[in-house]
Enzyme design. Structure first.
Site, PDB file in Angstrom:
ATOM      1  N   ARG A 131      36.608  64.868  65.176  1.00 60.93           N
ATOM      2  CA  ARG A 131      36.829  63.424  65.241  1.00 60.93           C
ATOM      3  C   ARG A 131      36.077  62.766  64.090  1.00 60.93           C
ATOM      4  NH1 ARG A 131      38.446  61.289  69.998  1.00 60.93           N
ATOM      5  NH2 ARG A 131      37.347  62.803  71.295  1.00 60.93           N
TER       6      ARG A 131
ATOM      7  N   HIS B  16      24.473  61.826  74.051  1.00 61.36           N
ATOM      8  CA  HIS B  16      25.541  62.763  73.702  1.00 61.36           C
ATOM      9  C   HIS B  16      25.034  64.131  73.272  1.00 61.36           C
ATOM     10  CE1 HIS B  16      29.143  64.081  71.272  1.00 61.36           C
ATOM     11  NE2 HIS B  16      29.753  63.608  72.355  1.00 61.36           N
TER      12      HIS B  16
ATOM     13  N   HIS C 123      36.188  72.399  69.051  1.00 62.31           N
ATOM     14  CA  HIS C 123      35.309  71.277  69.367  1.00 62.31           C
ATOM     15  C   HIS C 123      33.951  71.411  68.681  1.00 62.31           C
ATOM     16  CE1 HIS C 123      32.712  68.874  72.269  1.00 62.31           C
ATOM     17  NE2 HIS C 123      33.675  68.004  71.986  1.00 62.31           N
TER      18      HIS C 123
ATOM     19  N   ARG D 273      41.336  64.091  71.842  1.00 59.60           N
ATOM     20  CA  ARG D 273      41.860  62.999  72.674  1.00 59.60           C
ATOM     21  C   ARG D 273      41.635  61.638  72.027  1.00 59.60           C
ATOM     22  NH1 ARG D 273      39.714  62.291  78.738  1.00 59.60           N
ATOM     23  NH2 ARG D 273      37.790  62.422  77.533  1.00 59.60           N
TER      24      ARG D 273
ATOM     25  N   TYR E  57      25.737  56.844  69.346  1.00 55.55           N
ATOM     26  CA  TYR E  57      25.493  57.993  70.222  1.00 55.55           C
ATOM     27  C   TYR E  57      24.197  58.686  69.809  1.00 55.55           C
ATOM     28  CZ  TYR E  57      30.533  57.929  71.510  1.00 55.55           C
ATOM     29  OH  TYR E  57      31.788  57.590  71.947  1.00 55.55           O
TER      30      TYR E  57
ATOM     31  N   ARG F  51      24.348  63.083  81.490  1.00 56.34           N
ATOM     32  CA  ARG F  51      24.835  61.707  81.354  1.00 56.34           C
ATOM     33  C   ARG F  51      25.942  61.381  82.349  1.00 56.34           C
ATOM     34  NH1 ARG F  51      29.167  59.684  78.680  1.00 56.34           N
ATOM     35  NH2 ARG F  51      29.505  61.580  77.474  1.00 56.34           N
TER      36      ARG F  51
END
Length: 407
Positions: free
Chosen positions: A74, A292, A134, A104, A167, A264
Site C-alpha cells: 500500500r 500498528h 503483505h 483492500r 500509525y 489493538r
C-alpha cells in the site's frame, strides 16, 4: 466535523517527527548502516521521510548500487518511493517490485502504480498465486569497497508517507549478512517463481515458517518455565485471532508462564479466567496515533528473543499471506523495544484493559502521567537532542585538537 470545532484546548499539540539520531547529518546512509550496525526506526516518532524514503532515494542515485527490490502492499501519491524506484531504473539499476493487487481499498491504485513502474522499465510481478504479499521489505545490492553487500529495510508498516504520520510502526535498517542471504532467496521466489530450498534460519517467513516457529517458541517457554525463573511472553500486534496460537498461549498460561498482550483490535484470548488464564493480561492502547507495530518477545530462560515484522497472529496472515518477521539481536535495539513495551504496559492514561468476560475497562491514572504515545514522543525528541548535543561536543573537541596541532 468534530475536528473543526474551535476548541484548541481539546486538540493535541502539533507533532513533528524527529530525525533519527543515528542518521541525522550523516552524508551516506549506507555507510551509516555498515559502520554502526542495524538501526531501529520508530514511526511516527521518528521521520519516515528522512529514514525509509531517504534509504530508497539514496539507493536510486548511488552509483555503487546495482539492484533494488521491494514489496509494495500500500502506498500513496504523497509518497516519493515509487518515483525513486523509477529514477533508479532510469539510472540503469536493476529494479524489481512485487505489487499486491488485492490490497483492500487500494486495488485500483496499485494497478496504476504497477503500470507506471512497468512503463519505466521496472520488473513488476504480482506475487505468488494463492497468497497475498503483505510483507514490508526493501532490499538493496551495493558494490561496497570490499565486495557486494546487501542492505535492507524490514518493517511493520506500509511504504505510505500518510499513514507513517498517523500509525505507530517499527522498522530496521540492516546489512546483516545472514538476513541479506535469506532475503535473496525470498525475492528469487517472489519475482521469478523459483522455488529454492528456502531454508530460512533467521527470518520467520509466512506461510511456511512463521506459525510453526511461533508455536515452537511458545512451547519452549513452557519447557523452560520454573518457579525460580518464570517464563514470559509478550506480544504486541493488531489482532490475535489464530486458534492454534491462542490455544498454545492458554497452555503456556496454565503452565505458569506470564503473558502480556498489547492488542489493538480483535483478541480471541480471554485473560483472568480461573484455572486457565490468570497469568494473562490483555490491553489496548488508544491515543492520537493508530497502533500498528508488531513485536514478539520470548524470555527464553534468560536468552531473550525479540522479533518485529508485518504479521498479526491471524489465520489469514500466518497461512495465506507472505509475511516477513525479523529477529532483533543487537542489544541496543532490544533495549529500545523493551522501552516501548515497558512504557505501554505500565501506562494508565492510554490503556483499556480486557476483563475475563471480554469487556474492556479504561484505566484511570492516579497522577498527571502522560499517555503512552506522548511519552514515546518525548523520548524520541530527547534521543535526538542528546545526540545533537553529543555531536556538537565532538565537533568542538575535534576543532580544538586541530587548533592545538597547528600551534
Amino acid at each position: 466535523q468534530i475536528a473543526g470545532i474551535a476548541r484548541p484546548d481539546l486538540l493535541d499539540p502539533p507533532h513533528h517527527p524527529s530525525d533519527h539520531p543515528k542518521l541525522a547529518g550523516v552524508p551516506n546512509i549506507f555507510h551509516a548502516i555498515r559502520e554502526q550496525g542495524s538501526i531501529l526506526l520508530q514511526h511516527p516518532y521518528e521521520s519516515f521521510v528522512t529514514t525509509v524514503e531517504r534509504f530508497v532515494k539514496e539507493a536510486s542515485r548511488d552509483p555503487h548500487v546495482q539492484a533494488i527490490k521491494m514489496t509494495l502492499y500500500r502506498t500513496s501519491a504523497g509518497t516519493k518511493i515509487v518515483q525513486y524506484l523509477i529514477d533508479a531504473a532510469l539510472n540503469g539499476k536493476q529494479v524489481a517490485v512485487v505489487v499486491e493487487l488485492k490490497a483492500r481499498f487500494d486495488e485500483s491504485a496499485n494497478i496504476k502504480w504497477a503500470h507506471r513502474m512497468e512503463s519505466a522499465g521496472i520488473h513488476v510481478t504480482y506475487g505468488v498465486v494463492g497468497l497475498k504479499t503483505h510483507s514490508k521489505v526493501v532490499y538493496v545490492v551495493r558494490q561496497d569497497y570490499n565486495g557486494l553487500r546487501r542492505y535492507a529495510h524490514i518493517g511493520t508498516g506500509n511504504y505510505h508517507a500518510g499513514t507513517a504520520r498517523l500509525y505507530t510502526d517499527l522498522g530496521i535498517l540492516t546489512s546483516d549478512k545472514k538476513i541479506g542471504e535469506e532475503l535473496t532467496e525470498l525475492f528469487n521466489y517472489l519475482t521469478t517463481g523459483l522455488v529454492p530450498k528456502r531454508n530460512y534460519q533467521n527470518l520467520l517467513i509466512a506461510p511456511n515458517k512463521l506459525k510453526p516457529k511461533l508455536l515452537e517458541k511458545i512451547e519452549r517457554e513452557i519447557s523452560k518455565h520454573t518457579t525460580k525463573s518464570p517464563g514470559l511472553i509478550q506480544f504486541k500486534m493488531n489482532a490475535l485471532e489464530d486458534m492454534d496460537i491462542t490455544k498454545a498461549l492458554y497452555r503456556a498460561a496454565q503452565a505458569g508462564v506470564k503473558i502480556d498482550l498489547i492488542i489493538r483490535d480483535t483478541c480471541r484470548l480471554r485473560p483472568g479466567i480461573a484455572g486457565l488464564s490468570e497469568n494473562v493480561r490483555v490491553i489496548s492502547i488508544v491515543g492520537r496515533f493508530l497502533e500498528h507495530s508488531r513485536i514478539f518477545y520470548f524470555q527464553n530462560g534468560g536468552e531473550e528473543e525479540y522479533f518485529i515484522g508485518s504479521a498479526d497472529c491471524m489465520k489469514r496472515n500466518l497461512e495465506s499471506r507472505v509475511e516477513v518477521v525479523t529477529p532483533v539481536q543487537k542489544p541496543e535495539l532490544q533495549a529500545a523495544l523493551r522501552q516501548i513495551l515497558t512504557v505501554q504496559l505500565s501506562n494508565q492514561r492510554s490503556v483499556w484493559e480486557m476483563q475475563a468476560d471480554g469487556r474492556y475497562i479504561q484505566l484511570q491514572p492516579k497522577d498527571k502521567q502522560l499517555g503512552a504515545q506522548e511519552t514515546l514522543i518525548k523520548l524520541a525528541n530527547h534521543r535526538f537532542a542528546e545526540a545533537k548535543t553529543s555531536n556538537s561536543h565532538k565537533k568542538i573537541k575535534k576543532k580544538s585538537e586541530a587548533n592545538r596541532n597547528t600551534d
